[in-house]
Design an enzyme around this catalytic site. Structure first.
Site, PDB file in Angstrom:
ATOM      1  CG  HIS A   1    -110.131  32.730   1.681  1.00 27.16           C
ATOM      2  ND1 HIS A   1    -111.386  32.922   2.201  1.00 27.16           N
ATOM      3  CD2 HIS A   1    -109.342  32.413   2.741  1.00 27.16           C
ATOM      4  CE1 HIS A   1    -111.355  32.761   3.520  1.00 27.16           C
ATOM      5  NE2 HIS A   1    -110.122  32.438   3.871  1.00 27.16           N
TER       6      HIS A   1
ATOM      7  CG  HIS B   1    -108.028  28.231   6.164  1.00 27.25           C
ATOM      8  ND1 HIS B   1    -107.858  28.394   4.801  1.00 27.25           N
ATOM      9  CD2 HIS B   1    -108.619  29.370   6.606  1.00 27.25           C
ATOM     10  CE1 HIS B   1    -108.333  29.572   4.443  1.00 27.25           C
ATOM     11  NE2 HIS B   1    -108.796  30.189   5.522  1.00 27.25           N
TER      12      HIS B   1
ATOM     13  CG  HIS C   1    -105.716  34.036   5.006  1.00 23.48           C
ATOM     14  ND1 HIS C   1    -106.366  34.964   5.789  1.00 23.48           N
ATOM     15  CD2 HIS C   1    -106.596  32.998   4.852  1.00 23.48           C
ATOM     16  CE1 HIS C   1    -107.584  34.530   6.104  1.00 23.48           C
ATOM     17  NE2 HIS C   1    -107.740  33.320   5.564  1.00 23.48           N
TER      18      HIS C   1
ATOM     19  CD  GLU D   1     -86.760  19.900  -2.327  1.00 19.84           C
ATOM     20  OE1 GLU D   1     -87.349  19.271  -1.434  1.00 19.84           O
ATOM     21  OE2 GLU D   1     -85.809  19.430  -2.967  1.00 19.84           O
TER      22      GLU D   1
ATOM     23  CD  GLU E   1    -113.788  29.395   6.636  1.00 20.36           C
ATOM     24  OE1 GLU E   1    -114.656  28.589   6.242  1.00 20.36           O
ATOM     25  OE2 GLU E   1    -113.604  30.497   6.117  1.00 20.36           O
TER      26      GLU E   1
END
Ligand code: 2HA
Ligand code: ZN
Length: 269
Positions: free
Chosen positions: A210, A139, A141, A169, A116
Site C-alpha cells: 500500500h 501517508h 504511496h 544516508e 484514513e
C-alpha cells in the site's frame, strides 16, 4: 481576521502535496496529511466559535479533545490541493466527546476528512506520548518503497537493515528504523490501531502492498524521512540481484558513532 489562504500552515500543505504529487507518490486520491495546529495561530485566521458542522469519527480520540488539525479531504487529489484548498482541505477540532470532529473551515463541497482519519489521529496520540513536539502525520504511496516491500520479508528489522545497507544516508536519517505492517484492509480502526502501536516506536511505518506513514515535528522532517526511504528503496530495486557492494556493518556502526545515533536494536548486532 487575517486571510487564511496566506497562513503558513496552508502554504505548507499546498507546497507539500504539490511536491508529493510531482514525485509520483500520490496518484488520483492517494495519500493524506494531517497537521496539528497551534490554537492561537489558527485563531488569527478563523473564528474558533463558529462550527460549520460536526462529523462523527467512529472512534475515541479523547486524548486529542480540543486539538485542531488541518487535514486533506477524502477522495481529494493532491494534484488539485493548491488550486482549490477550501474544497480539498479542512480545519477540524476534536469535539468534547472525543468521537466527533468539528469542522471550522473547508470541505466546502460537503466533504469530510480522509478515510484514513483513524490511523492519523491514533498515530498523533501515539507520537505525542513520545515526542511533545510532534505535529504531522503523512501517508503516501511511493512507488519504490511499495516495490521493495513486496520483495522483502515482513520482518521490520530485516527491512530496515536492507535499507541501511543500500545508502549511507539511510541510517543517519532514520536510525530508529522503519516499522512494517502486513497487508491489511485500509481505512479501518483496526489498521489505525496497528499503525499507532508501531508509531510508539517508529516515525516510519510501511503498509505492505500500500504505502508508508511518516510522523514528525514539521513538514521538512516528515517529508525528508519518506523521501530518504523512497530514494533508498529506488537504489535497492535498481540493484536488486546484482549487488557487488553493500555497506558493511562496521561502516554503519561508524556512521552511528560519528553522528551519535542510537540505531534500532537488533539490526546490527
Ligand atoms: O485516501 O491513500 O489509504 C487514499 C489513500 C487511502
Ligand atoms: Zn493510502
Amino acid at each position: 481576521m487575517k486571510n487564511i489562504f496566506d497562513a503558513p500552515f496552508m502554504r505548507e500543505m499546498e507546497k507539500t502535496t504539490e511536491n508529493m504529487y510531482r514525485l509520483g507518490w500520490d496518484e488520483r486520491n492517494g495519500g493524506n496529511i494531517s497537521y496539528l495546529l497551534d490554537e492561537n495561530e489558527v485563531a488569527e485566521y478563523i473564528d474558533l466559535n463558529k462550527v460549520i458542522r460536526t462529523i462523527p469519527t467512529g472512534f475515541n480520540a479523547s486524548e486529542l479533545i480540543g486539538k485542531i488539525f488541518i487535514v486533506t479531504g477524502t477522495g481529494k487529489y493532491f494534484k488539485n490541493m493548491k488550486s482549490d484548498p477550501e474544497s480539498n482541505l479542512g480545519v477540524v477540532r476534536i469535539g468534547k466527546d472525543g468521537t466527533t470532529a468539528e469542522l471550522l473551515w473547508g470541505y466546502k463541497d460537503g466533504g469530510r476528512f480522509t478515510s484514513e482519519f483513524p490511523a492519523h489521529m491514533m498515530s498523533h496520540m501515539a507520537r505525542l506520548k513520545v515526542d511533545p513536539d510532534h505535529r504531522i502525520v503523512m501517508h503516501t504511496h511511493p512507488t519504490y518503497t511499495i516495490a521493495m516491500n513486496a520483495v522483502c520479508p515482513l520482518d521490520e528489522k530485516e527491512f530496515t537493515k536492507r535499507l541501511w545497507k543500500s545508502n549511507t544516508e539511510a541510517i543517519v536519517v532514520f536510525p530508529d528504523g522503519v516499522g512494517v505492517l502486513p497487508c491489511m484492509v485500509c481505512g479501518t480502526n483496526e489498521i489505525g490501531k496497528a499503525t499507532a502501536e508501531k508509531m510508539a516506536k517508529f516515525r516510519l511505518v510501511v503498509w505492505t502492498n500500500h504505502g508508508i506513514y511518516g510522523a514528525g515535528k514539521n513538514m521538512d522532517e516528515v517529508f525528508g524521512l519518506i523521501e530518504t526511504v523512497e530514494k533508498t528503496a529506488q537504489i535497492y530495486m535498481l540493484t536488486l540481484g546484482r549487488v557487488q557492494n553493500s555497506i558493511p556493518d562496521d561502516v554503519l556502526k561508524g556512521l552511528a558513532k560519528l553522528w551519535n545515533l542510537k540505531p534500532l536494536e537488533g539490526v546490527l548486532d
